[in-house]
Write an enzyme that holds these catalytic residues in place. Structure first.
Site, PDB file in Angstrom:
ATOM      1  N   ARG A  48      29.559  19.135  35.535  1.00 10.05           N
ATOM      2  CA  ARG A  48      30.077  19.968  35.092  1.00 10.05           C
ATOM      3  C   ARG A  48      29.445  21.089  33.609  1.00 10.05           C
ATOM      4  O   ARG A  48      30.176  21.121  33.040  1.00 10.05           O
ATOM      5  CB  ARG A  48      31.376  19.740  34.180  1.00 10.05           C
ATOM      6  CG  ARG A  48      32.474  19.352  35.873  1.00 10.05           C
ATOM      7  CD  ARG A  48      33.721  18.646  35.553  1.00 10.05           C
ATOM      8  NE  ARG A  48      34.675  17.780  36.669  1.00 10.05           N
ATOM      9  CZ  ARG A  48      34.807  16.319  36.567  1.00 10.05           C
ATOM     10  NH1 ARG A  48      33.966  15.743  35.841  1.00 10.05           N
ATOM     11  NH2 ARG A  48      35.054  16.206  38.013  1.00 10.05           N
ATOM     12  N   LYS A 104      26.260  35.646  31.733  1.00  4.65           N
ATOM     13  CA  LYS A 104      26.938  35.475  32.770  1.00  4.65           C
ATOM     14  C   LYS A 104      26.042  35.524  33.874  1.00  4.65           C
ATOM     15  O   LYS A 104      25.087  35.552  34.007  1.00  4.65           O
ATOM     16  CB  LYS A 104      26.451  37.702  33.279  1.00  4.65           C
ATOM     17  CG  LYS A 104      28.178  37.448  32.385  1.00  4.65           C
ATOM     18  CD  LYS A 104      28.335  39.017  33.375  1.00  4.65           C
ATOM     19  CE  LYS A 104      29.565  39.923  32.886  1.00  4.65           C
ATOM     20  NZ  LYS A 104      29.649  41.326  33.989  1.00  4.65           N
ATOM     21  N   GLU A 134      17.866  49.699  33.108  1.00  5.75           N
ATOM     22  CA  GLU A 134      18.640  48.924  32.290  1.00  5.75           C
ATOM     23  C   GLU A 134      18.537  49.414  30.471  1.00  5.75           C
ATOM     24  O   GLU A 134      19.234  49.601  29.511  1.00  5.75           O
ATOM     25  CB  GLU A 134      19.120  47.315  32.470  1.00  5.75           C
ATOM     26  CG  GLU A 134      19.062  46.891  33.464  1.00  5.75           C
ATOM     27  CD  GLU A 134      20.904  46.667  33.747  1.00  5.75           C
ATOM     28  OE1 GLU A 134      21.656  46.988  33.172  1.00  5.75           O
ATOM     29  OE2 GLU A 134      21.715  46.191  34.661  1.00  5.75           O
ATOM     30  N   LYS A 173      23.139  44.382  23.818  1.00  3.33           N
ATOM     31  CA  LYS A 173      23.932  43.666  24.583  1.00  3.33           C
ATOM     32  C   LYS A 173      24.125  42.323  23.394  1.00  3.33           C
ATOM     33  O   LYS A 173      25.545  41.968  24.035  1.00  3.33           O
ATOM     34  CB  LYS A 173      22.920  43.204  26.073  1.00  3.33           C
ATOM     35  CG  LYS A 173      24.141  42.479  26.530  1.00  3.33           C
ATOM     36  CD  LYS A 173      23.055  42.378  28.290  1.00  3.33           C
ATOM     37  CE  LYS A 173      24.187  41.584  28.356  1.00  3.33           C
ATOM     38  NZ  LYS A 173      23.575  41.092  29.970  1.00  3.33           N
ATOM     39  N   GLU A 188      34.338  39.126  29.358  1.00  5.00           N
ATOM     40  CA  GLU A 188      34.592  40.745  29.831  1.00  5.00           C
ATOM     41  C   GLU A 188      36.397  40.770  29.523  1.00  5.00           C
ATOM     42  O   GLU A 188      36.651  41.142  30.710  1.00  5.00           O
ATOM     43  CB  GLU A 188      34.387  40.033  31.086  1.00  5.00           C
ATOM     44  CG  GLU A 188      33.963  41.974  31.728  1.00  5.00           C
ATOM     45  CD  GLU A 188      32.262  42.520  32.759  1.00  5.00           C
ATOM     46  OE1 GLU A 188      32.814  40.836  33.012  1.00  5.00           O
ATOM     47  OE2 GLU A 188      32.624  43.065  33.269  1.00  5.00           O
ATOM     48  N   ARG A 211      33.173  44.710  26.960  1.00  4.37           N
ATOM     49  CA  ARG A 211      32.295  44.413  27.798  1.00  4.37           C
ATOM     50  C   ARG A 211      31.700  44.733  29.151  1.00  4.37           C
ATOM     51  O   ARG A 211      31.008  45.059  29.716  1.00  4.37           O
ATOM     52  CB  ARG A 211      31.583  43.062  27.838  1.00  4.37           C
ATOM     53  CG  ARG A 211      31.127  42.301  28.457  1.00  4.37           C
ATOM     54  CD  ARG A 211      30.514  40.743  28.400  1.00  4.37           C
ATOM     55  NE  ARG A 211      29.908  40.506  29.277  1.00  4.37           N
ATOM     56  CZ  ARG A 211      29.052  39.279  28.718  1.00  4.37           C
ATOM     57  NH1 ARG A 211      29.427  38.172  28.509  1.00  4.37           N
ATOM     58  NH2 ARG A 211      27.867  39.306  29.866  1.00  4.37           N
ATOM     59  N   ASN A 236      28.321  47.576  32.159  1.00  6.58           N
ATOM     60  CA  ASN A 236      28.927  47.729  33.742  1.00  6.58           C
ATOM     61  C   ASN A 236      27.951  49.768  34.149  1.00  6.58           C
ATOM     62  O   ASN A 236      28.630  49.537  35.239  1.00  6.58           O
ATOM     63  CB  ASN A 236      29.944  47.704  34.042  1.00  6.58           C
ATOM     64  CG  ASN A 236      30.331  46.143  34.056  1.00  6.58           C
ATOM     65  OD1 ASN A 236      28.758  46.279  35.020  1.00  6.58           O
ATOM     66  ND2 ASN A 236      31.301  45.237  33.691  1.00  6.58           N
ATOM     67  N   HIS A 257      27.098  50.372  37.479  1.00  2.00           N
ATOM     68  CA  HIS A 257      27.089  49.158  38.008  1.00  2.00           C
ATOM     69  C   HIS A 257      27.912  49.358  39.161  1.00  2.00           C
ATOM     70  O   HIS A 257      28.149  48.712  40.494  1.00  2.00           O
ATOM     71  CB  HIS A 257      27.106  47.754  37.364  1.00  2.00           C
ATOM     72  CG  HIS A 257      25.871  47.816  36.941  1.00  2.00           C
ATOM     73  ND1 HIS A 257      25.563  48.593  35.447  1.00  2.00           N
ATOM     74  CD2 HIS A 257      25.523  46.674  37.215  1.00  2.00           C
ATOM     75  CE1 HIS A 257      24.561  47.900  35.657  1.00  2.00           C
ATOM     76  NE2 HIS A 257      24.514  46.947  36.105  1.00  2.00           N
ATOM     77  N   HIS A 265      26.664  48.536  43.099  1.00  2.00           N
ATOM     78  CA  HIS A 265      26.403  47.307  43.521  1.00  2.00           C
ATOM     79  C   HIS A 265      27.038  47.343  45.130  1.00  2.00           C
ATOM     80  O   HIS A 265      26.800  47.266  45.952  1.00  2.00           O
ATOM     81  CB  HIS A 265      27.994  46.518  43.081  1.00  2.00           C
ATOM     82  CG  HIS A 265      27.548  45.712  41.990  1.00  2.00           C
ATOM     83  ND1 HIS A 265      28.185  45.059  40.962  1.00  2.00           N
ATOM     84  CD2 HIS A 265      26.036  45.198  41.277  1.00  2.00           C
ATOM     85  CE1 HIS A 265      27.901  44.427  40.161  1.00  2.00           C
ATOM     86  NE2 HIS A 265      26.756  44.806  40.287  1.00  2.00           N
ATOM     87  N   HIS A 286      17.936  45.780  42.109  1.00  2.00           N
ATOM     88  CA  HIS A 286      19.557  46.227  41.243  1.00  2.00           C
ATOM     89  C   HIS A 286      19.570  47.453  40.314  1.00  2.00           C
ATOM     90  O   HIS A 286      20.010  47.959  40.281  1.00  2.00           O
ATOM     91  CB  HIS A 286      19.760  45.387  40.556  1.00  2.00           C
ATOM     92  CG  HIS A 286      21.135  44.970  39.867  1.00  2.00           C
ATOM     93  ND1 HIS A 286      22.100  45.147  40.077  1.00  2.00           N
ATOM     94  CD2 HIS A 286      20.629  44.456  37.923  1.00  2.00           C
ATOM     95  CE1 HIS A 286      22.905  45.011  39.065  1.00  2.00           C
ATOM     96  NE2 HIS A 286      22.418  44.787  37.637  1.00  2.00           N
TER      97      HIS A 286
END
Lengths: 362, 362
Positions: free
Chosen positions: B119, B141, B183, B225, B235, B239, B243, B246, B250, B263
């Site tokens: 955890r 992330k 990026e 960032k 997010e 935030r 993207n 993206h 994606h 990517h």
């Protein structure tokens, strides 16, 4: 209906305890926002309660029902993956709510799925076993098992709300009910002596599953757990006292294969080992060990270690437990009935002597 | 050496940028406490940098090295499970530190493993690709992919520290370097017009991998960032501007199979689609679309959609993206160079028209 608040700042949430909460559409509707719901249950609980809960949740744009096979053996990464496959296939968005209807296995795996799906979606618990109601419903521990250790993969993730419907205990098999009582009595031992004495007096009413006694026991258990968790959400210190009996217990569960001993059964024997060890260290009176053994027997819980486990096997498995920090094993013992103490000075020889002389199932 | 702070209250952490950080034992030692370390890398990066990093980490009681096969295809629950198997087999405790040495795949999966193991255990990032340095190293992330969608299973989990060794860029293959530039230019487009103009002027120095230009580009990217993430860790709103490109990107990655398009390459084409769409809506001048296309070409990034993708396939895959909330697709566009705008009113016909007329690879 009683309402407890688990006080964790912006992650605070209510725990409702009472009759017929499972079908209380108004109450449940307050805590499930959005048009998408995933209900996760198992094939024992779903036939009895799923329709009721589904009716209370009402019409939504997208409802996915996932019925897992019952049992601890399915609290695995493989089952988690199956849950993700279903949620992904039905295209649930980040605004979906995962609802856990069932015992600790369903709650733990559903909570972990909610923690991870799209990095976190809403989560609601409807625990249907005594163990889940007094243990995993409060505190936000979610996890699956690893073949080499229990609850090794998981997250701290708090639900939006918990609905404890005391009616569900009327259909619980006796062995599961007893396993839940083990965690109930734990709260008395670690932090609430008056509750422990109350349990000794009211055990007959609890075994008869009298509503008032059950509600009282659940509320006092949840209140104790909520207080401990509020003081230490991520198990930095105090929260460890909740693990009384668990280091021994996890070793038993791992050695016997998940599900052969129920979690509560293993914890019961583990607590008796911890209480015995506390007495040998002179922290509590021997008469309390005998009284606790009697209480466990009344609760129909095991008071002997598995016939085929050696002290070496115990030590080996206990060494893999999460409570090991930089090689030192931390154990929860008692300094008195109602007062836990964490020790890290248990030697191999002390533990071996304890396990060699502790009663063994025949 | 430059030091940035990612300001997230008790989860704040430093990002160090400079030469030879990978072998800076004093600096690294400050951020890895405890006697147990797990280094996760891949079979491309490990042969070049693992020995250096291992030397800087120094003697510990228990060091486990896990070398994954290189590539996005391995950012899966199956690989995550293999990591857990190794860490469990070596009996790492809750006080262990997971160190990610590699690109975004290694960072994302190692971070997610750190988030889930017992955890949550300590986590340190040593990103060795430009993409990982300016993107996944800041913001917490972590994730693995699901066969039906990228990064669908993960957690928000912050590292203790990030060490960006700019030397590692000298060994980066040209295609990976270009993917990282995608990026970098994104930060200019969404929130920093001066930086965007600086990139247009300094692209030759960047392509020559001049140290000073690289350090400047990385620092300004990370600073942008960090500012966005500090304002919106989980997010909730702002935030989402990160993207840009993206959602389209994606869809390309999923359709083409992870790893066939990098990517950054998919995001580059996705950003060009978003910039084109912004121009069609009248938000930015058409001349900027052409200038951006030229910049991408200089960066050796793709400026055309895959030859075999239909608009229907795009829309289908975009509908599965995490940015979909209750059925409405949210897209990041530009209201000006250096200023992002989130829209949720893109119709199927607008997107179909865009995709039908957008250049296609031959």
């Amino acid at each position: 209906m009683h309402t407890l608040s688990v006080d964790l700042g912006e992650r605070s949430y209510p725990v409702y305890i009472g009759r017929d909460l499972l079908s209380d559409a108004a109450l449940i509707g307050q805590h499930i926002n959005g048009s998408q719901v995933v209900i996760v249950s198992n094939d024992t609980v779903a036939p009895i309660y799923l329709d009721k809960l589904r009716a209370a949740i009402g019409e939504r744009d997208l409802v996915t029902e996932i019925i897992l096979p019952d049992g601890e053996a399915h609290k695995s990464l493989a089952t988690l993956n199956e849950i993700f496959d279903r949620i992904m296939a039905d295209r649930h968005s980040r605004s979906t709510t995962l609802v856990a209807l069932g015992g600790g296995v369903v709650g733990d795996i559903t909570g972990f799925a909610a923690a991870c799906y799209q990095r976190g979606v809403n989560f609601v618990q409807v625990p249907t076993t005594l163990l889940a109601q007094v243990d995993s419903s409060v505190g936000g521990k979610t996890a699956v098992n690893h073949p080499l250790g229990k609850n090794m993969i998981g997250a701290f993730y708090q639900p939006q709300a918990v609905f404890i419907d005391t009616n569900t205990l009327q259909t619980l098999p006796p062995r599961e009910f007893a396993a839940g009582l083990a965690e109930v009595v734990k709260y008395g031992l670690i932090c609430d002596e008056p509750f422990y004495r109350w349990l000794q007096e009211h055990i007959a009413k609890l075994l008869a599953r009298e509503e008032a006694a059950l509600a009282e026991a659940i509320e006092r258990s949840c209140a104790s757990k909520a207080a401990v968790v509020a003081a230490d959400e991520r198990e930095g210190g105090l929260r460890a006292i909740l693990n009384l009996g668990h280091t021994f217990g996890h070793a038993i569960e791992t050695a016997q294969g998940y599900g052969n001993w129920l979690h509560g059964e293993a914890v019961a024997t583990g607590m008796l080992l911890a209480v015995e060890m506390s007495a040998r260290r002179g922290s509590i009176d021997r008469v309390e060990v005998e009284a606790f053994r009697e209480l466990l027997l009344k609760m129909q819980l095991p008071v002997a270690q598995p016939a085929d486990m050696t002290p070496g096997q115990f030590l080996d498995l206990m060494g893999r437990d999460k409570k090991v920090i930089d090689g030192r094993m931390r154990l929860v013992l008692l300094s008195a009935i109602g007062q836990a103490a964490i020790v890290d000075d248990a030697s191999e020889s002390e533990l071996t002597a304890l396990l060699e002389t502790f009663p063994r199932a025949s």
